[in-house]
Design a protein around this motif. Sequence first.
Motif, PDB file in Angstrom:
ATOM      1  N   GLY A 104       0.495  -1.405  -0.038  1.00  0.00           N
ATOM      2  CA  GLY A 104       0.053  -0.057   0.152  1.00  0.00           C
ATOM      3  C   GLY A 104       0.670   1.432  -0.279  1.00  0.00           C
ATOM      4  N   GLN A 105       2.574   0.807  -0.517  1.00  0.00           N
ATOM      5  CA  GLN A 105       2.690   2.798  -0.313  1.00  0.00           C
ATOM      6  C   GLN A 105       2.774   3.345  -1.137  1.00  0.00           C
ATOM      7  OE1 GLN A 105       6.236  -0.155   1.184  1.00  0.00           O
ATOM      8  NE2 GLN A 105       6.751   1.684   2.502  1.00  0.00           N
ATOM      9  N   LEU A 106       2.749   2.320  -2.287  1.00  0.00           N
ATOM     10  CA  LEU A 106       1.897   3.137  -3.640  1.00  0.00           C
ATOM     11  C   LEU A 106       0.811   2.554  -4.375  1.00  0.00           C
ATOM     12  CD1 LEU A 106       5.206   2.424  -6.214  1.00  0.00           C
ATOM     13  CD2 LEU A 106       4.711   4.886  -5.003  1.00  0.00           C
ATOM     14  N   PRO A 107       0.131   2.937  -3.903  1.00  0.00           N
ATOM     15  CA  PRO A 107      -1.875   3.157  -4.402  1.00  0.00           C
ATOM     16  C   PRO A 107      -1.532   2.205  -5.987  1.00  0.00           C
ATOM     17  CG  PRO A 107      -2.246   4.973  -3.941  1.00  0.00           C
ATOM     18  CD  PRO A 107      -0.489   4.560  -3.867  1.00  0.00           C
ATOM     19  N   PRO A 108      -2.166   0.945  -5.591  1.00  0.00           N
ATOM     20  CA  PRO A 108      -2.582  -0.077  -6.848  1.00  0.00           C
ATOM     21  C   PRO A 108      -2.661   0.507  -7.945  1.00  0.00           C
ATOM     22  CG  PRO A 108      -2.717  -1.701  -5.279  1.00  0.00           C
ATOM     23  CD  PRO A 108      -2.461  -0.391  -4.294  1.00  0.00           C
ATOM     24  N   ALA A 109      -3.829   0.975  -7.959  1.00  0.00           N
ATOM     25  CA  ALA A 109      -5.010   1.582  -8.404  1.00  0.00           C
ATOM     26  C   ALA A 109      -4.540   2.971  -9.303  1.00  0.00           C
ATOM     27  CB  ALA A 109      -6.373   2.171  -7.878  1.00  0.00           C
ATOM     28  N   LEU A 110      -3.769   3.625  -7.941  1.00  0.00           N
ATOM     29  CA  LEU A 110      -3.111   4.891  -9.011  1.00  0.00           C
ATOM     30  C   LEU A 110      -2.161   4.089 -10.575  1.00  0.00           C
ATOM     31  CD1 LEU A 110      -2.213   7.483  -6.966  1.00  0.00           C
ATOM     32  CD2 LEU A 110      -3.824   7.516  -8.611  1.00  0.00           C
ATOM     33  N   VAL A 111      -0.707   3.293  -9.660  1.00  0.00           N
ATOM     34  CA  VAL A 111       0.344   2.097 -10.763  1.00  0.00           C
ATOM     35  C   VAL A 111      -0.547   2.030 -12.569  1.00  0.00           C
ATOM     36  CG1 VAL A 111       1.566   1.030 -11.270  1.00  0.00           C
ATOM     37  CG2 VAL A 111       1.505   2.616  -9.423  1.00  0.00           C
ATOM     38  N   PHE A 112      -1.900   1.400 -11.418  1.00  0.00           N
ATOM     39  CA  PHE A 112      -2.597   0.689 -13.060  1.00  0.00           C
ATOM     40  C   PHE A 112      -3.300   0.994 -13.816  1.00  0.00           C
ATOM     41  CE2 PHE A 112      -2.744  -2.919 -10.039  1.00  0.00           C
ATOM     42  CZ  PHE A 112      -1.195  -3.958 -10.908  1.00  0.00           C
ATOM     43  N   ALA A 113      -3.687   2.724 -13.813  1.00  0.00           N
ATOM     44  CA  ALA A 113      -4.296   3.729 -14.507  1.00  0.00           C
ATOM     45  C   ALA A 113      -3.298   4.667 -14.841  1.00  0.00           C
ATOM     46  CB  ALA A 113      -5.840   4.330 -12.976  1.00  0.00           C
TER      47      ALA A 113
END
Lengths: 734, 289
Positions: A104-113
């Motif tokens: 959760g240190q990098l939000p997956p949804a932000l990276v994947f989007a």
Amino acid sequence: MQLMTPCDETADRQGRMHRPWGPVMGAVREIGNEELARRATALNRQMGLAAPLGAPAARIYDPLPALLTAAEFAVLEDCIKQRANLLSLALEDIYGAQNLMRSGQLPPALVFAAPHFLRPLHTRGPLATQRLGLYAADVIRAPDGRFLLLRDHTGVVPGLGDALSLRRLATGTLPELFRAGGLRSIRPAREMLVDHLQREAEGGLVAVLSGGLAQARESEDGFDDALLARALGVMLIEPGDLAARNGALHIKTLSGLLHVATLVRGVSGLDLDPLEQGGRPGAGIPGAFGAIRAGVLSILNAPGSKLLESSALRPYIQQLFAPLLGEPEKLPLADAGSEHLASQAPFLGPDQEIIKAPLCLRLFAWHDGREWQVLPGGLGLPLAVGGKPPSLGIKDLWVLDSEEPRMIAGVPPAEPPEHVKFLAAAHLPSRLADNLFWLGRSVERLEAAARLLMLALPRLESGTSLPRDIAERTLISRCLGQAGLLPPDVAGFAISGRLLRQTLAQRRPVDKLLQEVARLVDASSERLSPSMLATVRFALQQAREALPNEEAALPAMLSFAATFAGIAAENMSRDGGWLFLEMGRRLERGETLAETLAILLNGPVGRLEPGMALGIEIADSVLSYELRHAGIFAPGPVLAMLLADLSNPRALAFQCHALRACLERLGADDDAETARQLHQEVTNLAGGGIALNTALGGIAAKLRQLSDRVQRRFFTLLPEAHTLEEGEILEAAQ
Amino acid sequence: MTLYRLHHSTIYDYAEPVVLGTHFMHLLPRERPGQWIREAQLDISPAPDCRRDEIDHFGNCTTTVSLAGAHKQFSVVLSATAEVGLPAPPPAPETPRWEAIAAWGQQALEVAEFCLPSKLAMPAGEIADYAAVSFLPGRRILEGLLELNQRIFTEMSYKPGVSNNATTAMQILHTRAGVCQDYAHFMLACLRALGLPGRYVSGYLCTSPAPGQTRRRGADQSHAWVGAWAGPEIGWVDFDPTNNLLVSDEHVTLAWGRDFSDVSPLRGIILGGGRHSLHVGVDLEPVLT
């Protein structure tokens, strides 16, 4: 709020001249603003010449440097190494184990989007080289004197070509400034970078990958790519030059397929591999991603690395210093919209005055396999404040010497870099050889057309109805038809000058020829020297300006052709590129001459006189003929001069001989033998006693065949690529 | 558990020789909870100069080949034996509320990207309205999914030839017609419009109809359906809106992704070739044990 006022790069807090600026500003005062503006113009012109297509109009350079003291640079160097380390670790994790997203240190949804998260580059293990190999940081100096990070460049790193070229040219145009202060040289760093790239490539080719060069004219990126390729001494290529074979990328060159091991990327990763990303096949390199994953191709930076530039991810990345590096951040982020707080530096304004404007520094770093190296230089960029794009120029960034000169840390080159060999003739990409060949042909075609029209117009105008004049006009008209300057339905008749003028005005054949020359000059520009390009472009421009009246423009066309020929003869080294230009020209001249003479010398010997006279004139040999033969036309001497005379650069034998020499140099022995046989045939023909027009027609045909063979042997003749893809439901299923 | 023997051949015949071909395939079946691959092989002819079998971002098996010799035919034949029996989900009323799934979905690494729009399954206001009918506030996830699956089956008509690989969910909303690929994209867009994770599954459907039943659509062909996530405990549950089925042991999974473009079975870039014709044969037979 004293601290919120931007500081002045040249002054200390008390408003006194900051010591390092003393000598520079002193030199500037001595030069004077007017002279400084002239030098700036010269600098901009030189930068424009440093890249094949010239600088885009929006790109300007400032004559005044930006300065960093040795101590300031040491601070920034440390900050940039730390940040590059962090970004590299984050990138490897995002495209590898993904622990930062899992925790959760990098939000997956932000990276994947993020559009720049490229799924095909998500791999189990690391790639052959680390994904972030080049990095640039834009920093500003805050009112309190601290440096703040404005933005990262982790995808395509813009400006490195400028940074490596600007210093070299500025030393020439502004020598007084350089006398003013001791500064760190960027050359050792550049050589280390080149050496590192070549070493990593392990004998494979290193190249700068640029988006189609044809479109590069107006693009700043294309310009930077070209500068970078020249500064690194590597090839500049486009996606279409490359093809995947045996799972690795290859470029077709004159010496065959060469393995491309490392690409410095000047194009977006978004459409890089049409095989895995979809998209138009010609726009990218099918199979590039597979080659990267298999470790047979390294790209700086790996596609997908631009993800780190995402402003949505930036606050999260900033939190990673402690968890990933175990230390606090050294380079704080500038708040959004804090550009107006950037320090002010002196720029040369549009009205030759020195003005102060906010400055951003761009520093470059690369990973040498062990650690990050920061270029002791870079760029000073004028900042746009209040949305208005600055009309000020880009600066060279100086790092002043410390008291004791210090070597840049890192591996010293073990041996002289071997990169020079990659630019040898044999490594000429087939695409360029092809363009140069056609450039040679098209310049010759333009010249032949201009020469023929200049001869034709007055004669068609003033002709009487005497049989000799009618015969002459008929011959001219047939030659015009042969050259494509008259439509077939009128060619061959004794037409009037008025009709020819009308046809020229309607069909504008000279304009078309000139356009083709201009296109090919652009397409070949990376192998023409800056001064040659500048001269050729200037001559082209003059020819173009004369064009609205095609007839009046003819002398300008001849003058262009002469300029081109002269500069090619005097300025080009006689290796790969020149050989193709020369072959194109000789083939075109040979074919045209053979075809023209076949028309002019068709008939019984007694009635050849008008044709012989025209032939001597078309071949620009009137004076030589006068001097040798007192102007009396007889078949023997005329044929000797037009066909067999090896000292006449417009004789057919001369063309065959020159072709043979080129083909021998290129190792095309069988084709060289064909040229030798043609030479023999031409010499025999000059002896007379043979039906000239058939024999000359035969020689023209053989020259065309030779041209085809040259193209097949040396140039890319691959059919166009297309995509095969079917849906899940296959109509053909049964 | 059902054991299947799978045979899938794809043959391209070209009018002119292809001088250089590079192909990227999702044709080797992957494993998943409830599917074991006993054996699988992909035979490619002519023999490639280079072949790489890899695992992609989604965990699918990919094969990349390059063919540098001139050829007029290209064939890929998959032979595999797979054992299938996806675990049955718990009774629908016992599953979590759909809002909870949407909230979880954003956070979890393996699921988050399937909540996001993709090119062919892009949610939009009208699609959200359509989907919301089955997902009233507080409804259990599996109830909603079953109802949506059934509504799409009932309200769409199966029509080959009206859509292609680039047909989007929005277009399908208006035409309400297409093939399995379109049914799947539409259902995915519905789920994503509500923030629910959904993935596109490509594979095969068993051919033999049970006695007295009609032949299933998509049988003997490549097929596609939808995986929907029902929370960390239940995990992924697959729905076949083309046949109004809850997927259990009639479907063999090949690969999954956000939409078709992530799992295109065979994409190639060729130089030359002229016109081509394509022959595809699929056989999926249960093996009696």
